[in-house]
Scaffold this active site. Structure first.
Site, short mmCIF file in Angstrom:
data_model
loop_
_atom_site.label_atom_id
_atom_site.label_comp_id
_atom_site.label_asym_id
_atom_site.label_seq_id
_atom_site.Cartn_x
_atom_site.Cartn_y
_atom_site.Cartn_z
CG HIS A 378 -2.06 -0.86 1.12
ND1 HIS A 378 -3.24 -0.47 0.60
CD2 HIS A 378 -2.29 -2.21 1.62
CE1 HIS A 378 -4.14 -1.44 0.78
NE2 HIS A 378 -3.59 -2.46 1.14
CE LYS A 569 -6.44 13.86 0.15
NZ LYS A 569 -6.57 12.91 -0.92
NE ARG A 570 -4.69 10.17 10.01
CZ ARG A 570 -4.30 9.17 11.00
NH1 ARG A 570 -5.48 8.23 11.17
NH2 ARG A 570 -3.25 9.33 11.78
CE LYS A 575 -2.78 10.53 2.70
NZ LYS A 575 -3.73 10.09 1.76
CE LYS A 683 -13.74 6.86 0.14
NZ LYS A 683 -12.79 7.02 1.55
C1 LIG Z 1 -11.65 7.21 1.83
C2 LIG Z 1 -11.26 7.59 3.20
C3 LIG Z 1 -10.05 8.04 3.29
C4 LIG Z 1 -9.04 7.96 2.40
O1 LIG Z 1 -8.96 9.17 1.73
P1 LIG Z 1 -7.48 9.23 0.76
O2 LIG Z 1 -7.87 10.69 -0.15
O3 LIG Z 1 -7.63 8.29 -0.26
O4 LIG Z 1 -6.32 9.42 1.44
C5 LIG Z 1 -9.71 8.50 4.62
N1 LIG Z 1 -10.53 8.58 5.71
C6 LIG Z 1 -11.78 8.44 5.47
C7 LIG Z 1 -12.71 8.61 6.65
C8 LIG Z 1 -12.34 7.84 4.31
O5 LIG Z 1 -13.74 7.68 3.90
#
Ligand SMILES: *Cc1c(COP(=O)(O)O)cnc(C)c1O
Length: 834
Positions: A378, A569-570, A575, A683
């Site tokens: 990952h 996101k985190r 990022k 998403k």
């Molecule tokens: C989808 C999701 C992530 C992943 O987000 P990335 O933009 O792909 O890092 C992280 N936290 C939550 C709550 C999510 O639903």
């Protein structure tokens, strides 16, 4: 009256997925639902309707939905045991599930009946749905992926079990104090947990520590492990209902409980206090999820957690095989999918069980083990590749260390046989690293043992072969493959975006929920002005709904008529939340300095959501900076409300479900070559947001599918990043050369965002100027230019909506159902049973 009778006499339910539920399920009618709900409230909850609290009602509703799924679940468990078809054991240390009630209402097809039934009792179901604390048993993308995958496995009817850990405390709840992150414990079990079924009678005993000894048993060398201590792993089962297909799979999460024997020994020695402490020690194993995303800390308790759940899962799986099962056929019965390196200790564990416990000879056992595992990588960040010090592994799992050594010895012999005594290569490929301390490289172990190694997006799989594990890709070319991640359309469209779902169903029928490629059929609708208007109205309604949520939880709202620009996101430097911050600061600075009239600003609300690992100081500083920028920008009258920064705390799946459907612009701006895939990006696109993004992770595939006209690409591609890196990147030169960038950074450095205190954000500024590992400054001007293209595009609302529709229409590929089919075709070779 049997349920079948009920279904037949109730036209609405004649084709209901639960219509064929065996006798014992409550009748599929509003009255039947009410009766079951009241029964649960009275007999499980011990309260009357009039005396019941919201929590009582929530629990009774959850139990009622459960009751409808129960007969199917029991049947599916029985069938899986009986058929003994090859099944998938998905091993993941994290499952970021999100709320269960919402999901199970939709999957069971009970949403309408339940809503009506509760209304009959004078209850608004929305209030009860909002009452649930989501099980946050994961950090971010990796844990959410596991949750999407178990949903797809159930919807596709694949015989499978998800195995993991039932953390008593999931990912922390984030609050802000003076703009800084504060972590609160996540007591998600405190109000009762109606979704889980503990089975203490099926507990496994898991051993740790001690020593090994060998004996010669009639010419055969046998090794015995005498552990120092043990703990019980108690399984808790969770239903995983497929989408309206009458299928219910199982997620099995392990909880640690002290063993009597362990306590009694000490207790008999007369030390009661010590005995209680010992119990606490054992139960610590499943106490809390480690809140590090991508940056493992190498803690002993974490290794205990990993071995604990993996050993319990393997023992559990083997217990389900018939007593006379020939273990040589194990690869026909199971594939253990390793979600990242966290469960890789399963490899020596299976070898230990086969060789030490079942008396198999090493070579036969190794031939079997190599077919029973597959590994998903990952990451691309070297610091995310897990290693365990030999000293620690040897102390905690002495037998496993011996097994790892033997695997390594035989593997390196094969390497020598191929390449000769190329010591450089041997050192590079050894599962044991010598520096900075002797340790086991878990990714290497997984690559040697796994039948397949997959990356999670095309670009990632390519870089995995070329950069992360090149020697292994050369040695085992047939092992390496790609499975691009996906997200479940049930949660992230059907549940999160009911407005868009209704529109899609009206246009395409309802088959898209389980066959997302059908979204292609939407393309012609992009040219239909009345459809565009309806689509735009759904987006506007989603923004109002988001505002209701933000208003209630944080007293915030996105601006009226604003472009909703979202980065959730985190928090991680790779990022590049800082790039987004610099863009905001730059826009702000150009207005307040008078270089741009405020009327020239496209009204925007920039919404951040992000948790930082508690020990990740720089990430926490960046959170502080975002909040500081927000307090200044949001209250400066010169901005005339045309630029807003919102940072609702505690981004989680529940908040994602409100935020993502309301977004216009999706920020996917990682440095190219650092984000393995991303799933947030998928998403957003599926919910009709346009992406501003780098050529990184799955962004590459999103852009290929939606087309360049419907995607804002900017920044260096991975080969350019690599070249710049080799040439020697000097961020201060970029700073000197770009006046706009200089003004933004200088504003942060001036202390203007921190009440005049220059020291607060100085570490951020100097890091950007003198290190900038993720090349924020190098991509800044390209990013600002791309944002200007966004503003220009947004000015033509109708054209924007057309692009948004095309994003939805062309992203069906990103269903996790497709990912699971790829796993089946390329890795698992399991027969789907539906
Ligand atoms: C989808 C999701 C992530 C992943 O987000 P990335 O933009 O792909 O890092 C992280 N936290 C939550 C709550 C999510 O639903």
């Amino acid at each position: 009256m049997t349920p079948a009778d009920t279904a037949a006499t109730h036209p609405l339910h004649a084709t209901h997925p639960l219509a064929l539920a065996p006798v014992g399920a409550p009748p599929l009618t509003v009255d039947g639902f009410v009766a079951q709900f009241l029964h649960n409230l009275n007999y499980d909850g011990g309260v009357t309707l009039s005396a019941s609290s919201t929590n009582d009602r929530y629990l009774a509703l959850a139990c009622t939905v459960r009751d409808y799924l129960m007969a199917r679940w029991l049947e599916d468990q029985r069938a899986q045991l009986q058929h003994q078809a090859k099944s998938v054991c998905y091993l993941s240390a994290e499952y970021l599930l999100g709320r269960q009630l919402d999901n199970d209402l939709i999957a069971s097809g009970l949403a309408e009946i339940a809503t009506e039934a509760l209304a009959t009792c004078g209850i608004d179901i929305a209030e009860l749905r909002g009452h649930e604390i989501e099980p946050g048993l994961g950090n971010g993308g990796l844990g959410r992926l596991a949750a999407c995958f178990v949903d797809s496995l159930a919807t596709l009817g694949v015989p499978s079990t998800g195995y993991g850990i039932r953390y008593e405390y999931g990912i922390f709840r984030q609050t802000f104090e003076d703009g800084q992150q504060v972590e609160q414990p996540d007591a998600w079990l405190a109000l009762g947990s109606p979704w889980e079924f503990p089975h203490p009678e099926q507990a496994q005993t898991i051993s740790f520590g001690g020593a090994t000894s060998t004996s010669d048993d009639a010419g055969v060398t046998r090794t015995r492990w005498t552990p120092a201590w043990t703990v019980h792993a108690v399984p808790y089962n969770y239903m995983v209902p497929g989408f309206q297909n009458g299928r219910v799979n199982t997620l099995r999460l392990w909880s640690a409980v002290a063993t009597d024997a362990f306590d009694l020994r000490i207790f008999n020695a007369g030390d009661y206090e010590q005995a209680v402490r010992a119990q606490t020690f054992a139960e610590n194993i499943s106490k809390v999820l480690y809140p590090e995303d991508s940056t493992p800390q190498g803690k002993e308790l974490r290794l205990q957690q990993q071995y604990f759940f993996v050993a319990a899962s393997i023992a559990d799986f083997l217990d389900r095989l018939p007593a006379d099962f020939d273990l040589a056929r194990l690869p026909d019965r199971v594939i253990f999918q390793l979600n990242d390196t966290h469960p890789v200790i399963a490899v020596p564990e299976l070898m230990r069980v086969l060789v030490d416990e079942r008396g198999m000879d090493w070579d036969a056992a190794w031939a079997i083990a190599q077919q029973c595992f597959a590994y998903t990588c990952h990451t691309l960040l070297p610091e995310a590749l897990e290693v365990w010090p030999v000293e620690l592994l040897g102390r905690l799992l002495p037998r496993h260390l011996e097994i790892v050594y033997r695997i390594n010895e035989e593997f390196l012999a094969a390497v020598r046989a191929r390449y000769g005594d190329d010591e450089m290569r041997i050192r590079d490929m050894s599962i044991i690293a010598e520096f900075p301390e002797r340790s086991v490289r878990m990714a290497y172990l997984a690559a040697v043992a796994g039948s397949r190694v997959n990356g999670v997006a095309e670009l990632h799989s390519q870089l995995l072969r070329e950069r992360v594990l090149p020697a292994f890709a050369e040695f085992f070319p047939q092992k390496f493959t790609n499975v691009t991640n996906g997200v479940t359309p049930r949660r992230f469209l059907r549940l999160a975006n009911p407005g868009l779902s209704a529109l899609l169903t009206e246009a395409l029928g309802d088959g898209w929920v389980t066959d997302l490629d059908r979204l292609r059929g939407l393309e012609p609708f992009a040219e239909d002005p009345s459809f565009r208007a309806a689509f735009a109205e759904v987006k506007a309604a989603n923004k109002r709904r988001l505002n209701d949520v933000l208003q209630a939880r944080d007293g915030m709202a996105v601006g009226d008529g604003h472009l909703v620009d979202v980065m959730v996101k985190r928090l991680h430097e790779y990022k590049r939340q800082l790039l987004k911050v610099l863009h905001v600061v730059s826009s702000y600075e150009s207005v307040v300095s008078g270089r741009i009239p405020v009327s020239a600003l496209q009204p925007r609300t920039v919404l951040f959501g992000a948790k930082a690992a508690p020990g990740y100081t720089m990430a926490k500083r960046i959170i502080h900076l975002i909040n500081a920028v927000g307090s200044v920008v949001n209250t400066d009258p010169r901005l005339d409300g045309r630029l807003q920064v919102l940072f609702p705390p505690n981004y989680n799946v529940t908040l994602a479900e409100s935020v993502i459907p309301a977004a216009d612009l999706s920020e996917q701006i990682s440095l190219a070559g650092k984000e393995a895939s991303g799933t947030g990006n998928m998403k957003f696109a599926l919910n009709g947001a346009l992406t501003i993004g780098t050529d990184d992770g799955a962004n590459v595939e999103i852009r290929e599918l939606v087309g360049d006209d419907n995607f804002f690409l900017f920044g260096m591609a991975e080969p350019e990043v690599d070249r710049l890196d080799r040439a020697g990147y000097r961020p201060s030169e970029v700073y000197q050369a770009d006046a706009e960038l200089r003004r933004a950074i200088d504003l942060i450095a001036s202390g203007a965002l921190s009440g005049g205190d220059r020291s607060v954000f100085e570490p951020i500024v100097s890091n950007l100027l003198y290190e900038d590992r993720f090349m924020v400054l190098a991509d800044f001007s390209a990013y600002v230019a791309a944002q200007a293209r966004v503003d220009a595009a947004y000015a033509d609302q109708d054209a924007w909506t057309r692009s948004a529709i095309l994003n939805v229409a062309r992203c069906g590929f990103f269903s996790s159902d497709r990912s699971i089919r790829d796993y089946i075709d390329r890795i698992w070779h399991t027969p789907p049973t539906l």
